[in-house]
Design a protein around this motif. Structure first.
Motif, PDB file in Angstrom:
ATOM      1  N   TRP A 111       1.072  -1.761   5.323  1.00 35.09           N
ATOM      2  CA  TRP A 111       0.167  -2.020   4.213  1.00 35.09           C
ATOM      3  C   TRP A 111      -1.183  -2.474   4.734  1.00 35.09           C
ATOM      4  CZ3 TRP A 111       4.658  -5.565   2.941  1.00 35.09           C
ATOM      5  CH2 TRP A 111       4.628  -6.746   3.692  1.00 35.09           C
ATOM      6  N   GLU A 112      -2.169  -2.479   3.838  1.00 31.71           N
ATOM      7  CA  GLU A 112      -3.529  -2.901   4.165  1.00 31.71           C
ATOM      8  C   GLU A 112      -3.815  -4.202   3.434  1.00 31.71           C
ATOM      9  OE1 GLU A 112      -6.128   0.256   3.088  1.00 31.71           O
ATOM     10  OE2 GLU A 112      -5.179   1.726   4.413  1.00 31.71           O
ATOM     11  N   CYS A 113      -4.041  -5.263   4.202  1.00 27.81           N
ATOM     12  CA  CYS A 113      -4.194  -6.585   3.594  1.00 27.81           C
ATOM     13  C   CYS A 113      -5.358  -6.692   2.603  1.00 27.81           C
ATOM     14  CB  CYS A 113      -4.313  -7.643   4.686  1.00 27.81           C
ATOM     15  SG  CYS A 113      -2.704  -8.104   5.401  1.00 27.81           S
ATOM     16  N   ILE A 116      -4.120  -5.378  -0.632  1.00 30.12           N
ATOM     17  CA  ILE A 116      -3.065  -6.196  -1.234  1.00 30.12           C
ATOM     18  C   ILE A 116      -3.630  -7.500  -1.792  1.00 30.12           C
ATOM     19  CG2 ILE A 116      -1.002  -7.551  -0.690  1.00 30.12           C
ATOM     20  CD1 ILE A 116      -0.173  -5.281   1.161  1.00 30.12           C
ATOM     21  N   ILE A 117      -4.522  -8.132  -1.046  1.00 30.15           N
ATOM     22  CA  ILE A 117      -5.134  -9.369  -1.516  1.00 30.15           C
ATOM     23  C   ILE A 117      -5.962  -9.108  -2.771  1.00 30.15           C
ATOM     24  CG2 ILE A 117      -6.807 -11.171  -0.948  1.00 30.15           C
ATOM     25  CD1 ILE A 117      -4.166 -11.565   0.429  1.00 30.15           C
ATOM     26  N   ARG A 277      -7.150 -18.508   7.098  1.00 35.23           N
ATOM     27  CA  ARG A 277      -5.748 -18.156   7.302  1.00 35.23           C
ATOM     28  C   ARG A 277      -4.958 -19.459   7.468  1.00 35.23           C
ATOM     29  NH1 ARG A 277      -8.248 -14.417   6.049  1.00 35.23           N
ATOM     30  NH2 ARG A 277      -8.199 -12.269   6.839  1.00 35.23           N
ATOM     31  N   ALA A 309       3.846 -10.153   0.213  1.00 40.19           N
ATOM     32  CA  ALA A 309       2.939  -9.467   1.128  1.00 40.19           C
ATOM     33  C   ALA A 309       1.607 -10.217   1.236  1.00 40.19           C
ATOM     34  CB  ALA A 309       2.704  -8.036   0.661  1.00 40.19           C
ATOM     35  N   GLN A 310       1.142 -10.793   0.132  1.00 36.20           N
ATOM     36  CA  GLN A 310      -0.090 -11.590   0.172  1.00 36.20           C
ATOM     37  C   GLN A 310       0.101 -12.835   1.025  1.00 36.20           C
ATOM     38  OE1 GLN A 310      -0.425 -11.903  -4.051  1.00 36.20           O
ATOM     39  NE2 GLN A 310      -1.444  -9.917  -4.266  1.00 36.20           N
ATOM     40  N   TRP A 312       2.056 -12.966   3.611  1.00 40.85           N
ATOM     41  CA  TRP A 312       2.004 -12.435   4.977  1.00 40.85           C
ATOM     42  C   TRP A 312       0.552 -12.271   5.428  1.00 40.85           C
ATOM     43  CZ3 TRP A 312       0.025  -8.432   7.739  1.00 40.85           C
ATOM     44  CH2 TRP A 312       0.615  -8.116   8.972  1.00 40.85           C
ATOM     45  N   CYS A 313      -0.271 -11.722   4.547  1.00 35.62           N
ATOM     46  CA  CYS A 313      -1.674 -11.470   4.896  1.00 35.62           C
ATOM     47  C   CYS A 313      -2.459 -12.762   5.102  1.00 35.62           C
ATOM     48  CB  CYS A 313      -2.336 -10.630   3.805  1.00 35.62           C
ATOM     49  SG  CYS A 313      -1.738  -8.921   3.715  1.00 35.62           S
ATOM     50  N   LYS A 376       6.026 -14.549  10.457  1.00 37.46           N
ATOM     51  CA  LYS A 376       5.215 -13.335  10.359  1.00 37.46           C
ATOM     52  C   LYS A 376       5.309 -12.532  11.637  1.00 37.46           C
ATOM     53  CE  LYS A 376       0.453 -11.751   9.692  1.00 37.46           C
ATOM     54  NZ  LYS A 376      -0.921 -12.149   9.270  1.00 37.46           N
TER      55      LYS A 376
END
Length: 379
Positions: A111-113, A116-117, A277, A309-310, A312-313, A376
């Protein structure tokens, strides 16, 4: 001569029987490999479910309104939102692999963060009133919510679009400080000012021990809590020496505590774009609600997978995600949907929820939830 003919006939019969057996096996394989019910569960679900279980699932779903028979709702489902193009993130057919010593299979997704964000910024049109009833969900979205009716569904409609003032008062600085002090020295006192929140003292104390055991990189670091109306997880993290704790919530929370920052979804996106982060993300009894509109959040059939997933990003490489969600346990072989209250997880969707995370140790059950310590892993 008769013996020779007999042997010849026997061999011919054996060849015919073998051919029939092979044909039956091929037909069986083609039938079951093409079965949509088996395909969409993924490799981490039980390899077969007997007729009794299938019948039970259909009986459970029988009382749920059939979206096919309903007029297509408007207002909340404008544009192509009903069929989100989210690639691997929403793919429930990907194969997971077991790793030695871990209870949860490892599932790798791409996926592409930034994309997704950015989903955090999605808002419904002004004509949409939340939360939604089952009748207001079109068939395309309903199939996504239920994994094409694979998940049993129970009606449990709730409206929690506004956070109660009784929880907001606990974000006041002096109350937060008092709870932090009790967590550090005298956890037996946390019930005196309701430091444990709505989950109770037992869950609070258990999470305290779990965090102490599994999160060793909190001291002096930044942490993120996903979904929190009462700051019980925030006070736990501060008591362990976290430098600063951020809270992501759909409704605005106010606090003047110098070590707490509350974020609305668009504020979280802005923080991510600035390069923030986190070393650790913690969420208990939150992701199972994502996308069901109970809390005023936009309808997202894969909202729980998007939220994971968010997380994770927003984590640093090797960061820790402590995640607690309701466990289905022995209620059935698949996950389940309680519209619009929450989801309940079994190994099938739990594996998808933890995609791109390595399960660091044995999970535990508390308060009807399963809590996992995830790390992660790079894509």
């Amino acid at each position: 001569m008769g013996a020779v003919n007999g042997n010849h006939n026997d061999g011919h019969i054996r060849n015919i029987a073998l051919a029939l057996l092979i044909a039956i096996c091929v037909l069986y394989y083609l039938h079951h490999s093409a079965s949509p019910e088996r395909d969409r569960t993924g490799a981490c679900t039980p390899s077969s479910i007997d007729n009794e279980v299938r019948e039970e699932r259909h009986q459970q779903n029988a009382d749920i309104p059939n979206p096919v028979q309903l007029q297509r709702p408007t207002g909340c489902w404008d544009g192509d939102y009903v069929l989100p193009n989210c690639g691997d993130l929403c793919n429930l057919r990907l194969t997971a692999s077991y790793r030695g010593g871990h209870q949860l299979p490892f599932l790798k997704k791409r996926w592409e963060c930034p994309r997704i964000i950015a989903l955090l910024t999605y808002t419904v049109p002004p004509t949409c009133t939340l939360p939604l009833t089952q009748e207001e969900v079109p068939i395309e979205a309903w199939n996504m919510y239920t994994n094409n009716s694979w998940y049993p569904v129970t009606s449990k409609w709730l409206n929690a679009t506004v956070i109660s003032n009784k929880w907001k008062q606990y974000w006041v600085q002096d109350k937060v400080n008092w709870c932090v002090q009790q967590d550090q020295c005298c956890p037996q006192n946390i019930s005196k000012r309701n430091c444990a929140g709505s989950y109770g003292v037992e869950v609070h104390l258990w999470m305290r021990e779990y965090l102490l055991e599994h999160v060793q990189s909190v001291k002096g670091k930044d942490a993120l809590v996903i979904g929190s109306q009462h700051p019980w997880l925030e006070t736990l993290l501060l008591s362990m020496g976290a430098r600063h704790v951020f809270t992501l919530e759909y409704d605005k929370l106010e606090t003047k505590h110098p070590q707490l920052t509350t974020l609305l979804p668009d504020e979280a996106v802005a923080l991510f774009e600035k390069g923030q982060r986190f070393d650790v993300v913690v969420s208990y009894s939150s992701l199972e609600h994502s996308g069901l509109t109970r809390y005023g959040d936009p309808p997202r059939p894969f909202g729980d997978l998007e939220a994971a997933a968010q997380a994770w990003c927003m984590l640093k490489p090797g960061g820790t995600f402590v995640l607690g969600v309701p466990a289905r346990g022995n209620k059935g072989p698949t996950s389940a949907l309680y519209w619009n209250a929450h989801r309940e997880y079994n190994i099938d969707r739990l594996t998808a929820l933890a995609a791109n995370f390595r399960h660091k140790g044995a999970w535990r059950r508390v308060g009807g939830h399963v809590v996992m310590d995830l790390m992660k892993e790079d894509l």
